[in-house]
Scaffold this motif. Structure first.
Motif, short mmCIF file in Angstrom:
data_model
loop_
_atom_site.label_atom_id
_atom_site.label_comp_id
_atom_site.label_asym_id
_atom_site.label_seq_id
_atom_site.Cartn_x
_atom_site.Cartn_y
_atom_site.Cartn_z
N VAL A 452 59.86 31.04 88.06
CA VAL A 452 59.74 31.65 89.55
C VAL A 452 58.97 33.04 89.11
CG1 VAL A 452 61.44 30.51 90.53
CG2 VAL A 452 61.81 32.51 89.15
N ASP A 453 59.31 33.54 88.18
CA ASP A 453 58.57 34.89 87.71
C ASP A 453 57.11 34.77 87.46
OD1 ASP A 453 59.12 37.82 87.18
OD2 ASP A 453 58.05 37.05 85.33
N ASP A 454 56.30 35.60 87.89
CA ASP A 454 54.68 35.52 87.72
C ASP A 454 54.45 35.57 86.29
OD1 ASP A 454 53.67 34.97 90.30
OD2 ASP A 454 54.14 37.32 90.62
N GLY A 455 55.04 36.34 85.59
CA GLY A 455 55.00 36.42 83.94
C GLY A 455 55.19 35.28 83.43
N ASP A 456 56.29 34.62 83.87
CA ASP A 456 56.75 33.17 83.07
C ASP A 456 55.73 32.21 83.50
OD1 ASP A 456 59.06 34.42 81.87
OD2 ASP A 456 60.25 33.90 83.68
N ILE A 457 55.14 32.33 84.73
CA ILE A 457 54.26 31.27 85.34
C ILE A 457 52.82 31.43 84.23
CG2 ILE A 457 53.03 30.34 87.14
CD1 ILE A 457 55.36 31.16 88.93
N TYR A 458 52.55 32.80 84.18
CA TYR A 458 51.41 32.94 83.21
C TYR A 458 51.36 32.37 82.13
CZ TYR A 458 48.03 35.72 80.61
OH TYR A 458 47.08 36.07 79.85
N TRP A 459 52.49 32.70 81.39
CA TRP A 459 52.50 32.27 79.80
C TRP A 459 52.66 30.51 79.93
CZ3 TRP A 459 57.18 36.21 79.46
CH2 TRP A 459 56.45 37.45 78.75
N TYR A 460 53.24 29.93 80.89
CA TYR A 460 53.25 28.60 80.98
C TYR A 460 51.95 27.87 81.24
CZ TYR A 460 54.06 23.95 83.08
OH TYR A 460 53.76 22.66 83.71
N ALA A 461 51.15 28.80 82.20
CA ALA A 461 49.66 28.11 82.68
C ALA A 461 48.58 28.68 81.35
CB ALA A 461 49.23 28.79 83.70
N LEU A 462 48.89 29.72 80.72
CA LEU A 462 47.91 29.97 79.57
C LEU A 462 48.28 28.90 78.55
CD1 LEU A 462 46.24 31.84 78.23
CD2 LEU A 462 48.46 33.00 77.40
N SER A 463 49.55 28.52 78.25
CA SER A 463 49.76 27.58 77.24
C SER A 463 49.32 26.25 77.51
CB SER A 463 51.22 27.47 77.21
OG SER A 463 51.84 28.41 76.58
N VAL A 464 49.30 25.66 78.55
CA VAL A 464 48.63 24.68 78.94
C VAL A 464 47.22 24.52 79.09
CG1 VAL A 464 48.41 22.88 80.80
CG2 VAL A 464 50.73 23.80 80.54
N GLY A 465 46.57 25.67 79.74
CA GLY A 465 45.10 25.92 79.75
C GLY A 465 44.51 25.87 78.52
N VAL A 466 45.11 26.71 77.38
CA VAL A 466 44.74 26.58 76.01
C VAL A 466 44.74 25.49 75.20
CG1 VAL A 466 45.36 27.65 73.60
CG2 VAL A 466 45.22 29.08 75.71
N VAL A 467 45.71 24.49 75.33
CA VAL A 467 45.87 23.28 74.89
C VAL A 467 44.62 22.14 75.26
CG1 VAL A 467 47.24 21.02 74.54
CG2 VAL A 467 48.20 23.37 74.27
N VAL A 468 44.22 22.27 76.75
CA VAL A 468 43.47 21.65 77.08
C VAL A 468 42.12 22.01 76.72
CG1 VAL A 468 42.24 21.03 79.28
CG2 VAL A 468 44.87 20.91 79.05
N LEU A 469 41.92 23.50 76.88
CA LEU A 469 40.68 23.97 76.35
C LEU A 469 40.40 23.43 74.85
CD1 LEU A 469 38.24 25.70 77.19
CD2 LEU A 469 39.45 27.66 76.76
N ILE A 470 41.19 23.72 74.08
CA ILE A 470 41.07 23.52 72.52
C ILE A 470 40.54 21.92 72.34
CG2 ILE A 470 42.21 23.38 70.46
CD1 ILE A 470 43.68 25.93 70.98
N ALA A 471 41.36 21.15 73.13
CA ALA A 471 40.93 19.92 72.84
C ALA A 471 39.52 19.28 73.41
CB ALA A 471 42.02 18.99 73.83
N THR A 472 39.25 20.11 74.69
CA THR A 472 37.63 19.77 75.20
C THR A 472 36.83 20.48 73.86
OG1 THR A 472 38.84 20.03 77.35
CG2 THR A 472 36.30 20.38 77.23
#
Length: 610
Positions: A452-472
């Protein structure tokens, strides 16, 4: 049959309205070979000028038509000058330029005329009704039928029976031969763009009282014009007329016969025609397609070093920015993956697309439904989203991959628009135009606290995005990326060497769909609501152009482009001026960054090392 006579007449009138709307774009694309995404803005500018000058008299209507024509001609002249340095660079560069001009023009129109819908005051003789088959019918529409029919006849006569038309046709067929005869082909094409602008401006004046004039009209007109150009074959006024009448009749009779499905018929018909006719549907000169430069690092390990340095710094961002900035960075993560999916198709396969918002929408709405069902754990949501988007891409891929070039661009646009229409109409699943409502917060892991906190959502989105980007990046820098580059550069040669090109492209298409779907899931998680506008044409166009700005040949560059677009639109631009600065960005980037930011960095690195 008597019941359907009025819908048929309405369809005929609407078809002629579509012809006046699309005639300018079909000339721009089919004759001057310019993809003009500012066409709807020119139409709107002509309509606004006509409204201002209309006073209910015949002289006011005539003055409005003349002024609309002048405004349209001026817009066509500006476009001919602005597009001249881009000849030979392909339609993607033109799309970036004209979309930027459309944003600038739309901003100027709002500043001058306001954001409220405007309607012209037509002469009293045209403002009544007559009885047709026992039903009342507006006089203005009957008069418009006559004027539009006259416009079609005059346009056909000029192109097919005059020396001017002969020069235009000759320029389209063989510009080199025309040049050897002492005729400047670029001057001919500039004249075509001016005439196309004139038709758009006059269409705005005459069609405004029927269609209505507001901030959304430019978008609507552009999409309708693209449909007509696709169905009627670019450059052919006769084809545009027949396609317009077909669409008008399908739309109006569809509403009468199949009201529940009427909203899907337009783009569904476009997709079917393109898939059946393949490359013959547009008839556009494709001699100079955009060929992005493949940048291969001389030291590949530098890419992974860059990830190792940059990613830890990104995790410190919540310590430096406020909640608004973090919410926009969450948007960057979602739209960044959408842009990465576009770069995978456009940069690595040579398949420019406007349809990746379709799997993006699937990911967003599947996440919404999972949250509604109480399935809130992030990894579970991703797994289901990946399967759903893979199935969606496998269902649409074999059809759209039958096409290439501009035809592929338009087929994917149709898929995206049909998906957006489904999101708008399927209210029980998506919430329709009211939006999905507040989506329940996701859990990053089993047993974790809700996000619910914007900072926590940011860390979550960043982690997922980095994983997908590295795989790509890992996949595209390996053997798979090499094969896709070979298909992009010379598909026939790859086929002759025994490579399974359809399989390669389908795998890339499915992979791009999965990446876009994960982006849609992150969007739903971060924003906690989804509207049909979030998966519409404007988002698709901005994501494509952001990938171009960052570097269409680079997955990481696509994310950089999204960062630049979001920063300009929401952070750097003064409040209320985001569209202005975004338009400036697109226009400047098309001249200053022909290969994107990452392409420019690679050039500087080579110059430094050389």
């Amino acid at each position: 049959m008597h019941v359907y006579l009025i819908p048929t007449l309405n369809g005929f009138a609407y078809g002629l309205l579509l012809f006046t709307i699309a005639a300018g774009l079909t000339l721009s694309l089919g004759v001057a070979n310019v993809l003009n995404l500012a066409h709807g803005t020119t139409f709107l500018a002509g309509g606004y000028v006509g409204v201002v000058l209309s006073d209910g008299s015949w002289s006011g209507l005539l003055l409005g038509v003349l002024a609309g024509a002048a405004v349209g001609m001026a817009a066509g002249g500006v476009l001919s000058v602005a597009a001249r340095p881009l000849y030979g660079r392909g339609h993607l560069s033109q799309a970036m330029l004209t979309f930027g001009l459309a944003l600038l023009g739309g901003y100027a129109l709002i500043e001058i005329f306001g954001a409220q819908e405007m309607r012209a005051v037509i002469p009293a003789a045209l403002d009544g009704t007559v009885e047709v088959w026992g039903k009342t019918y507006p006089v203005y529409r009957l008069g418009f039928i006559g004027v539009a029919a006259l416009l079609a006849v005059v346009g056909w006569w000029v192109l097919s029976r005059t020396s001017i038309g002969a020069r235009v046709r000759a320029t389209v067929d063989d510009a080199g031969m025309v040049s050897s005869l002492g005729i400047n082909p670029r001057l001919v094409m500039a004249g075509v763009l001016v005439v196309a602008g004139l038709l758009a401006g006059v269409g705005g004046v005459l069609g405004g009282p029927i269609l209505g004039l507001g901030t959304g009209t430019a978008h609507q007109v552009l999409l309708l014009s693209l449909v007509i150009v696709v169905l009627g074959q670019a450059g052919s006024l006769r084809g545009a007329l027949l396609a317009s009448l077909f669409v008008g009749l399908v739309q109006n009779l569809g509403i009468a016969l199949f009201p529940a499905a009427a909203s899907y018929l337009l783009f569904a018909a476009m997709a079917v025609v393109l898939i059946v006719r393949r490359g013959k549907a547009l008839g556009v000169n494709e001699h100079h397609p955009d060929r992005p430069v493949t940048v291969v690092a001389s030291r590949p390990y530098l890419v992974w070093v860059g990830f190792a340095v940059v990613v830890p710094l990104l995790y410190l961002v919540p310590l430096l920015f406020d909640d608004f900035a973090l919410s926009q960075l969450n948007r960057v993560a979602a739209l960044g993956l959408l842009a990465v999916s576009i770069a995978l198709l456009a940069g690595y396969c040579g398949l420019a697309t406007l349809g990746q918002t379709a799997p993006f929408a699937v990911g967003a709405y599947v996440t919404f439904q999972l949250a509604e069902a109480g399935i809130a754990v992030g990894p579970v949501q991703w797994a289901i989203v990946v399967v759903a988007c893979a199935v969606f891409s496998l269902a649409t891929g074999p059809l759209v991959l039958r096409t290439r070039g501009m035809v592929f661009l338009m087929v994917t646009l149709a898929v995206g628009m049909v998906t957006a229409q489904v999101a708008e109409q399927w209210t029980s699943v998506t919430g329709g135009t009211d939006g999905s409502g507040l989506i329940s917060a996701s859990l990053p892991w089993w047993g974790a606290e809700p996000l619910v906190d914007d900072g926590d959502i940011y860390w979550y989105a960043l982690s997922v995005g980095v994983v997908v980007l590295i795989a790509t990046v890992a996949v595209t820098r390996g053997a798979a990326g090499t094969r896709l580059h070979g298909v992009r550069d010379n598909e026939l040669r790859m086929r002759s060497l025994g490579h399974r090109v359809p399989g390669y492209l389908l795998a890339a298409y499915v992979g791009a769909g999965v990446i876009a779907g994960v982006g849609g899931s992150l969007f739903a998680t971060g924003q906690r609501f989804v509207f049909p506008a979030d998966v519409g044409f404007e988002v698709a166009a901005i994501a494509l152009l952001a990938a171009l700005i960052g570097g269409i040949h680079s997955a990481a560059g696509a994310v950089v482009g999204v960062v630049v677009v979001i920063a300009v639109r929401y952070w750097l631009a003064p409040e209320g001026h985001g569209e202005l600065w975004l338009g400036v960005l697109f226009v400047a980037a098309v001249y200053l960054l022909p290969h994107g930011i990452t392409g420019r960095v690679a050039q500087l690195r080579r110059a430094w090392s050389g």
